[in-house]
Design a protein around this motif. Structure first.
Motif, PDB file in Angstrom:
ATOM      1  N   SER A  41       0.737  -1.296   0.024  1.00  0.00           N
ATOM      2  CA  SER A  41       0.088  -0.021   0.038  1.00  0.00           C
ATOM      3  C   SER A  41       0.916   1.267   0.167  1.00  0.00           C
ATOM      4  O   SER A  41       0.738   2.179  -0.714  1.00  0.00           O
ATOM      5  N   MET A  45       0.951   3.955  -2.842  1.00  0.00           N
ATOM      6  CA  MET A  45       0.691   5.267  -2.600  1.00  0.00           C
ATOM      7  C   MET A  45       1.357   6.297  -2.815  1.00  0.00           C
ATOM      8  O   MET A  45       1.356   7.340  -3.426  1.00  0.00           O
TER       9      MET A  45
ATOM     10  N   ALA B  21      -7.075  -5.982   2.521  1.00  0.00           N
ATOM     11  CA  ALA B  21      -6.244  -5.151   2.657  1.00  0.00           C
ATOM     12  C   ALA B  21      -6.004  -4.200   1.138  1.00  0.00           C
ATOM     13  O   ALA B  21      -5.719  -3.185   1.179  1.00  0.00           O
ATOM     14  N   MET B  25      -6.529  -0.423   0.914  1.00  0.00           N
ATOM     15  CA  MET B  25      -5.364   0.484   0.350  1.00  0.00           C
ATOM     16  C   MET B  25      -6.228   1.304  -0.819  1.00  0.00           C
ATOM     17  O   MET B  25      -5.553   2.518  -1.047  1.00  0.00           O
ATOM     18  N   ILE B  28      -7.981   4.126   0.957  1.00  0.00           N
ATOM     19  CA  ILE B  28      -7.079   5.128   1.337  1.00  0.00           C
ATOM     20  C   ILE B  28      -6.243   5.905   0.270  1.00  0.00           C
ATOM     21  O   ILE B  28      -6.362   7.075   0.336  1.00  0.00           O
ATOM     22  N   THR B  29      -5.787   5.371  -0.693  1.00  0.00           N
ATOM     23  CA  THR B  29      -5.105   5.931  -1.996  1.00  0.00           C
ATOM     24  C   THR B  29      -5.935   7.084  -2.450  1.00  0.00           C
ATOM     25  O   THR B  29      -5.747   8.025  -2.716  1.00  0.00           O
ATOM     26  N   THR B  32      -6.851  10.013   0.165  1.00  0.00           N
ATOM     27  CA  THR B  32      -5.665  10.807   0.643  1.00  0.00           C
ATOM     28  C   THR B  32      -4.955  11.413  -0.758  1.00  0.00           C
ATOM     29  O   THR B  32      -4.397  12.476  -0.587  1.00  0.00           O
ATOM     30  N   THR B  33      -5.305  11.010  -1.841  1.00  0.00           N
ATOM     31  CA  THR B  33      -4.556  11.378  -2.930  1.00  0.00           C
ATOM     32  C   THR B  33      -5.448  11.896  -4.127  1.00  0.00           C
ATOM     33  O   THR B  33      -5.244  13.174  -4.577  1.00  0.00           O
ATOM     34  N   TYR B  34      -6.554  11.148  -4.210  1.00  0.00           N
ATOM     35  CA  TYR B  34      -7.374  11.800  -5.283  1.00  0.00           C
ATOM     36  C   TYR B  34      -8.485  12.868  -4.899  1.00  0.00           C
ATOM     37  O   TYR B  34      -8.808  13.865  -5.572  1.00  0.00           O
TER      38      TYR B  34
END
Lengths: 168, 455
Positions: A41, A45, B21, B25, B28-29, B32-34
């Protein structure tokens, strides 16, 4: 009923130790999967850093300095008219005066970037010699993450435009 | 044979954990990112939309100011940016509000000659006279529609003395294009002659009035209409290549003149200059003028507050402020005359706040309109605003563009700012506060627009 025979007792003890090993093994496997997943992850990320864009409004204009064009005190002015701030590390101002091109970046930007940020309401000024009817091509370019670039402003201005309509 | 323990469940568990997971993942990606990028883009686009909606309302107000219409115009506003659904975090709500302000737009002048008030032209009511000695040149003339001269007193000249008033036309190329001369010469006995002579561009005499003989010592006053067809000076003026210059030279006489002409500005426009009108001293004009404000409480993009006041749209951010849509405030210059033209829709209505609505509508209706065109030696414009520095910058920039200066020992204008107010005093080319020369021409168009906000 008496105590079990010694052989039977040994067999029972061996079976109990097998169960412990299975549980420990499962816990180890789960732990490895969780750690690997977390690591994967993190890697994903970090690598998936999408390119954003900047939302900035800038405008360009020419000013004769005094009433006369071509005496060396003409000004190329870029106004920050709203939105996010620009920094000298991301911004490039490309000025083409006639046949000459100036590619200004970093410390070369000076002026309004002195405090490290070019904010709304600020004007970036460069003094040049602009004869009447000189075309001035102004481009404001920003470099985003991953090296991507964004053209914020692209405009061709003419010095003393009101008096050189035929040329333009 | 001992029974082997079954491990099927271990593989399923591991698979489930792995899938969980991966999903986590991905979530979360995205979060937090997009999502921040999507939210930033959404909020930025929303603020652009709001600015466009304010711009549309400003255009509507312009139409209401220019047109004599009682129509109600409705301008929609979007109060919410599109969000990213389950991923977004709660943010403060945007707000649209109107704040009325009384006496917020004030125009004043120690004296003004009003040439037009609303639809009534006062140009022929009173002519504007100025001494030749203080304004000997009239520049950038396209066409003359009124040109009269008044000599307060013509005295009897000495034996070899010639008293003279000369008007010379210098065309766009700098060449002589004709003249009108009034001469006073001594005649025999107690008489003296007043003679009018008109010459064309080649120096040919088109008119040479037979000598007019007066008896006595003085004539007061003596009037000359230079556009009288009998003088033929009007044909000389018409033949001159515009824009031309009129040079007035006097020798032994003290004359005043009044002129109305079309002047060519530096940017090529044509404006009527020097018309007569009604003289009013200590003139004051005041309007209520409120502010319509949109407060964008952005979570990711820069917080922005747009304000529409006095015909301008202003943008306020935590790191600075700027004018986004300029008000109609234009300054031209014709030689020693400064022309200031402004159009102001002034907003009135009840105090209003709209929060938490998805949409809002601003209803605008012009209740009154006013137009003022006049000349003055100086004037003062004072406005109520939360952004006095922005207005000061705008005024300074516009006035400096035509060569006026706001600093030094002899400034042409002065700007003062205080919290909640900006004031512009224009002294014009003749900066002496006691100067009687009307070197400023003001065109002020105003409409009182009633504004009502509704969901």
């Amino acid at each position: 009923m008496g105590t079990p025979p010694a052989r039977l007792q040994r067999r029972r003890n061996a079976a109990s130790e097998d169960a412990v090993a299975e549980v420990v093994g499962s816990i180890l496997l789960v732990s490895i999967v969780v750690v690997l997943s977390a690591a994967l992850s993190l890697v994903v990320m970090q690598s998936m850093n999408p390119v954003g864009r900047l939302y900035v409004d800038v405008g360009a204009r020419l000013d004769p300095g005094d009433a006369t064009w071509g005496n060396g005190n003409e000004r190329i002015i870029i106004d920050h008219r709203g939105g996010q701030a620009l920094t000298p590390t991301m911004a490039r101002f490309v000025l083409t005066l006639g046949d000459e091109t100036q590619d200004l970046r970093g410390d070369q930007l000076g002026s309004a970037f002195d405090d490290g940020r070019f904010n709304i309401g600020e004007s970036w000024i460069r003094v040049e010699r602009l004869a009447s009817c000189t075309p001035v091509h102004v481009q404001v370019i920003v470099t985003l993450n991953h090296g991507a670039t964004q053209l914020l402003h692209n405009q061709v201005l003419t010095a003393d435009a009101a008096n050189c309509e035929e040329e333009t | 044979m001992p029974r082997r323990p079954r491990d099927d469940a271990v593989a399923t568990t591991l698979g489930a954990i792995l899938l969980l997971a991966i999903v986590l993942m991905a979530l979360i990606t995205v979060r937090t990112t997009y999502v921040p990028l999507w939210e930033t883009a959404s909020e930025a686009e929303h603020m652009r939309k709001v600015e466009g909606q304010l711009g549309s309302l400003r255009a509507d107000l312009d139409r209401l100011t220019a047109n004599r219409s009682a129509q109600i115009l409705a301008a929609p506003f979007t109060l919410h940016a599109e969000r990213t659904g389950v991923f977004d975090v709660p943010k403060a709500l945007d707000e649209l509000r109107f704040r009325p302000r009384s006496h917020a737009y004030n125009f004043s002048a120690p004296e003004i000659i009003i040439q037009q008030r609303n639809t009534s032209s006062l140009q022929n009511l009173v002519e504007t006279w100025q001494p030749v000695s203080s304004a000997p040149n009239v520049q950038s003339v396209e066409r003359v529609s009124n040109f009269r001269m008044r000599i307060e007193e013509i005295r009897k000249p000495g034996p070899n003395e010639i008293l003279r008033e000369t008007v010379r036309i210098i065309d766009a190329d700098g060449d002589f294009a004709g003249s009108f001369i009034l001469e006073v010469r001594k005649a025999s006995g107690p008489d003296f002659h007043v003679q009018h002579t008109t010459r064309d561009a080649d120096g040919n005499v088109l008119y040479d009035h037979p000598e007019t003989v007066f008896q006595g010592e003085t004539i007061r006053p003596y009037w000359v209409n230079l556009l009288s067809t009998s003088f033929r000076f009007d044909t000389v003026l018409s033949a001159a290549e515009p824009p031309f210059r009129l040079e007035l030279v006097q020798q032994g006489l003290r004359a005043d003149y009044t002129i109305t002409y079309e002047a060519r500005t530096e940017d090529g426009d044509t404006l009527v200059v020097g018309a007569g009108g009604q003289l009013i001293e200590d003139f004051h004009w005041s309007f209520a003028s409120g502010a319509l404000t949109y407060v964008g409480r952005n979570g990711h993009y820069t917080a922005q507050t747009f304000t529409l006041e006095h015909g301008a749209v202003l943008l306020d951010q935590p790191d600075g402020r700027a004018i986004r849509i300029d008000p109609h405030f234009h300054v031209h210059r014709v030689a020693d005359l400064v022309l200031v033209e402004t159009t102001v829709p002034t907003l009135t209505g009840a105090r209003a706040d709209l929060v938490g609505e998805a949409q809002a509508v601003a209803y605008a209706r012009a209740t009154t309109r006013a137009t003022l065109i006049g000349t003055a030696p100086e004037f003062t414009l004072s406005i109520a605003t939360e952004y006095p520095q922005l207005w000061a910058q705008l005024w300074t920039q516009r006035l400096e563009t035509v060569g006026l200066v706001g600093d030094g020992t002899d400034p042409n204008f002065a700007i003062t700012t205080s919290p909640g107010r900006a004031t512009l005093q224009i002294l014009g080319i003749h900066t002496d506060p006691d100067s009687p020369v009307h070197d400023l021409q003001v065109t002020l168009r105003q409409a009182t627009v009633g504004l009502r906000l509704g969901p």
